[in-house]
Enzyme design. Structure first.
Site: not given
Length: 965
Positions: A351-354, A388, A410
């Site tokens: 979905g996304a990456m921090e 994020e 998470e």
């Protein structure tokens, strides 16, 4: 990293005809990672041959593996500690003579010898090295003592190491530097340093981008690729001068490459000490919109030029500043960097990456078009951004020591994303949605005997495949649920106080979860208002170190209360023992006589007058579902609650109206209640207009649909649903001025979608006329879509289901032309709604053609087809026939086998299907199941539970629906 995968929480809402996620169905997180694949295929693959590579000493190890050798162990030895890296990378965005996209690079790593050793072990994956002298690397000492000479170097593919054997030993306490030059493939596998492609103006554009988590920084340059091996990174990118280079930090210098003025060299400021998995660098021609936060942080939203020009980055920009400010206050810690870049990528598996300072997203999680995107698209953007940005402190500034505590990273972000999003959109009441989206969703998995604890022993998590399996709903959603419970019984103020102390103490370093308990305990000890029955550690270890959750049963006649481990199949046995004997210390907020109070259940059972009721009183436990458990009552109290709901439902909080439905259905599934009781708990829905109770009911009844939509039960069930939803459909027809307007609140807009979806799927003719009419208007004038974005998913799906080839082909054409990813996602999902077998079969064949369906979307598309009762058998046959090819093509890339196995097996409820599943496991044991290994075991367990449940309940359910429809 955001939940995947995985499947957007809110997009799921819009696809109710295909089935809202069943409470008793195993659901993986949407958002899954590029690394969540089996690594065996990768480990056996040979790195691509690239021009300019030179051979070196031994490149493979002896097939007879000596496990005592440190290079044959998956965890790095503690002999060397990295200090800093100098990394230069040059991606080529056009293919070479062999048709490959490549990148070239050089790296210097400085490290300190922590223990005397004669071998250097560093991660390296699919990199080809150019020799420095006679070896792949060059080594030098910093100081007067020279470095030992290199004897040999080797690449160990199984453990993904570059191993440098020395003729002498490194000296403890001394620093050294190691240089290397290498080449790698800029593949389209969504992992490490990879390429993403998109079309703009009829031309193909290529982006060089990264996804390092969990174990793919080593695919970009040689590094000590473990989260505790923090170091400072000095990144330099060489790139075409018409493109922009981004990395975690601001540019330090940009100049023309002397030997070729068509290339630029962009050098970035050194990073703070950070983990390799948080590195990011991108080369693209993207544009941005920007702002500066009140704390002087530069904020930029990057996307394809056309998306930025059309204002699709504006909403993300609008909410990012407030969310950053909220977390700075919440953590009592300033944002650690000078800038926050967020970028929407056409190809991105999670979905996304921090990544610290350069967060990467799927386009659907960052871009928003007010004209074409729905309210759920908007909610997804704000919640994923909040997730994020929460990581920029919790996960990035302070990082877990090893992946066995991934849940802390998470789970925490999955909890506070609702707080950050609620701050940015205060009128939406987003904080309540964690109950539906996380608590109830993960209980479906955690109620299985094959579940697993949040935290595992570090020695049980070693290989990349084992790490990948941790990125599941237990880690994200159970983590969020128990941390929310902890914050609730501590109070938010105490929770924040302990959190602030934890972050200040461990900034730029690593921790284990016990460190957080210690700082929360210090906050508790600093005051006297909140008293706990035991220490934070004693209470929480029972929720962290044992799988599952309790069901709390209370008898309102005697005041007796007791707990037991809730298992969907009560005859099953947990796959692992518990040091706590599957007992918990349980916080219980309750409602009696209109007053709220609190109780701690510290033992297996107890008795209290607090839980006794008179003839006209009822008792309600777990108010607002702040606790991670389910509740059962004596039959008399259940009947009183039912009477209250049908007399005046407003007396019971909205969240608990959802809880009553959810818990009773789950208890009945486990044989603790007659199935007719939870069905009777849905009778009040004829008077209910709130979203959360309806969503809980539809989720629970979706399990009935999955079990019975191929049997004679489904007819009476549809008639009952039609009867119950007709008042809701009429309510929203009036409220929306005959569907021309939208309700004012987020929850009402979601329930409007429920009303239309359920009315259409249950056969309400007025609903059919509505969706067919709207879709026909669009077909007659494709340039003017009259369907409101909120309603598009359900209208598209139902119109295609009611229609034929013409309706499907029109949607396919619109999908192929769609430039906005949110619109494309709606169409892609709706295309699976056809009732024509041959159309679904054709669509199924499209899913493995990247020219038709992007790799990142293959799993969710196949699962959408499987969700359709017409397509389920097609998909199962397809998966069985093509498993080896699926595994070879996608095993090391973007394919989520866990989602696939769960999606295709969720209807399984017969002995024949169980036999097929067992045969599938046997036939493909040599090939393997990658990230789906645990999901396959859960599918077998769930199928057995389904068989038992259907045998016991089919006749009773048929009778109840017949009598009440």
């Amino acid at each position: 990293m955001a939940k995947g995968f995985y499947i957007s929480k809110t997009l799921g809402i819009l696809g109710i005809l295909l089935g809202v996620a069943a409470v008793c169905t195993i659901i993986a997180l949407s958002v899954v990672y590029a690394q969540e694949k089996n690594r065996n295929a990768e480990n056996s693959a040979i790195a691509p041959t690239l021009p300019g590579s030179t051979s070196a000493t031994t490149s493979t190890t002896n097939p007879a593996i000596d496990e005592s050798k440190p290079w044959n162990q998956y965890r790095l030895p503690k002999t060397l500690i990295p200090d800093s890296y100098q990394v230069t990378l040059r991606p080529y965005l056009t293919p070479n003579e062999q048709g490959l996209y490549i990148f070239k690079g050089s790296s210097t790593v400085r490290f300190t010898c922590n223990e005397t050793t004669n071998v250097i072990i560093i991660h390296s994956k699919k990199l080809n090295y150019t020799n420095k002298g006679n070896h792949r690397v060059a080594l030098r000492a910093l100081g007067d003592t020279p470095a030992p000479n290199i004897d040999t170097t080797e690449l160990v593919e199984r453990t993904e190491y570059l191993v440098v054997h020395l003729q002498g030993s490194l000296v403890k306490g001394h620093q050294y530097e190691m240089d290397s030059e290498f080449q790698g493939e800029l593949a389209d596998d969504l992992a490490g340093f990879y390429r993403s492609e998109y079309m703009e103006g009829g031309n193909k554009k290529v982006v060089a981008t990264t996804q390092m988590q969990a174990a793919d920084a080593r695919k970009s340059f040689p590094c000590f690729d473990e989260p505790a091996m923090k170091a400072s990174f000095n990144i330099t990118l060489i790139h075409p001068n018409n493109l922009t280079a981004l990395s975690n930090m601001l540019p330090k210098d940009s100049r023309t490459l002397q030997e070729d003025p068509s290339w630029n060299v962009t050098e970035f400021h050194p990073t703070p000490k950070m983990s390799t998995y948080l590195l990011a660098y991108i080369v693209s021609e993207f544009k941005y919109v920007e702002a500066v936060s009140p704390n002087r942080v530069q904020i930029r939203i990057w996307a394809r030029p056309s998306a930025i020009d059309e204002g699709h980055g504006d909403y993300a920009l609008q909410v990012t500043g407030p969310i950053l400010n909220f977390f700075a206050q919440h953590y009592n810690t300033a944002y650690p960097l000078e800038k926050s870049d967020q970028i929407a990528l056409p190809d991105f598996n999670a979905g996304a990456m921090e990544n610290w300072g350069l967060v990467t997203y799927r386009e659907s999680a960052l871009v928003f078009d007010p004209q074409s995107s729905s309210i759920s698209n908007k909610e997804r953007v704000v919640t994923v951004i909040a997730h994020e940005l929460a990581h920029q402190w919790f996960g990035n500034l302070v990082t877990v020591d090893w992946w066995n505590d991934l849940w802390l990273n998470e789970g925490f972000a999955s909890y506070v994303e609702f707080l950050g999003a609620d701050y940015a959109e205060p009128t939406w009441n987003l904080k309540d949605l964690i109950v539906l989206n996380d608590v109830y969703r993960v209980m479906a998995v955690d109620a299985l005997a094959s579940s697993h604890p949040l935290s595992s022993p570090a020695n049980e998590v070693n290989t990349p495949a084992q790490i990948s399996e941790l990125f599941d709903s237990i880690t994200y959603s159970k983590g969020a649920s128990v941390l929310r419970m902890l914050s609730s019984f501590l109070t938010e103020d105490l929770f924040k106080k302990g959190l602030s102390s934890y972050l200040h103490t461990f900034q730029y370093s690593n921790t284990i979860y016990l460190d957080l308990w210690e700082h929360l305990q210090q906050a508790v000890d600093s005051q006297t208002a909140i008293k706990l029955p035991a220490s934070v550690s004693t209470i929480m270890d029972r929720w962290i170190l044992q799988m599952g959750f309790p069901v709390i049963t209370v008898n309102t006649s005697t005041g007796e209360i007791y707990q037991e481990h809730f298992l969907l199949d009560p005859t099953s046995k947990p796959t692992r023992p518990s040091d706590f004997n599957y007992l918990w210390i349980v916080p219980i907020p309750y409602l009696k006589n209109g007053k709220e109070d609190h109780y701690w259940l510290e033992t297996e059972k107890n008795q209290s007058a607090e839980f006794q009721t008179s003839s006209n009183e009822w008792l309600l436990l777990n108010i607002n579902v702040t606790g991670y458990y389910q509740v059962n009552y004596d039959e008399n109290n259940w009947r009183k609650i039912q009477n209250q709901l049908q007399t005046d439902l407003s007396v019971i909080p909205v969240i608990n109206r959802a809880q009553i439905i959810h818990d009773s259905f789950n208890l009945a599934s486990a044989g603790k209640l007659s199935i007719t009781l939870p069905l009777s708990n849905t009778l009040f829905l004829a008077s209910e207009t709130e979203y959360m109770p309806w969503e809980a009911a539809l989720s629970s009844l979706n399990y009935f649909k999955l079990m019975f939509d191929r049997s004679e039960v489904y007819g009476p069930m549809k008639r009952y649903l039609k009867k119950q939803v007709t008042p809701l459909f009429a309510y929203f027809k009036i409220k929306t001025n005959n569907w021309l307007d939208r309700p004012p609140t987020l929850m009402e807009q979601y329930n409007e979608i429920n009303a239309i979806s359920t009315a259409c799927s249950s056969g309400l003719e007025e609903c059919r006329d509505l969706v067919v009419g709207l879709y026909s208007q669009w077909m007659n004038n494709s340039d003017n879509n009259p369907i409101h974005p909120n309603l598009r998913s359900t209208v598209y799906c139902n119109a295609i289901a009611f229609g034929g080839e013409e309706e499907w082909n029109f949607a396919w054409e619109q999908f192929r032309k769609a430039t906005l990813v949110n619109e494309a996602d709606k169409l892609r999902s709706a295309l699976a709604c056809s009732n024509e077998v041959w159309i679904l079969n054709r669509y199924l064949s499209y899913t493995l053609n990247p020219d038709y369906i992007r790799k990142q979307d293959a799993t969710s598309t196949i699962v959408s087809i499987a969700n359709n009762v017409v397509g389920q058998t097609l998909v199962w046959d397809f998966v069985r026939s093509n498993w080896k090819k699926l595994f070879e093509d996608y095993g090391g890339g973007s394919f989520s086998f866990a989602n696939l196995i769960q999606g295709v097996t969720r209807r399984f409820s017969s002995e024949f299907e169980l036999q097929q599943l067992e045969q599938f496991k046997e036939d493909n044991s040599a090939t393997g199941f990658g990230s789906g290994t645990r999901a396959l075991e859960q599918a077998l367990e769930k199928t057995k539970a389904n068989i038992k449940w259907v045998k016991e309940n089919k006749d009773v359910v048929l009778k109840w629906f017949t009598e009440n429809s």
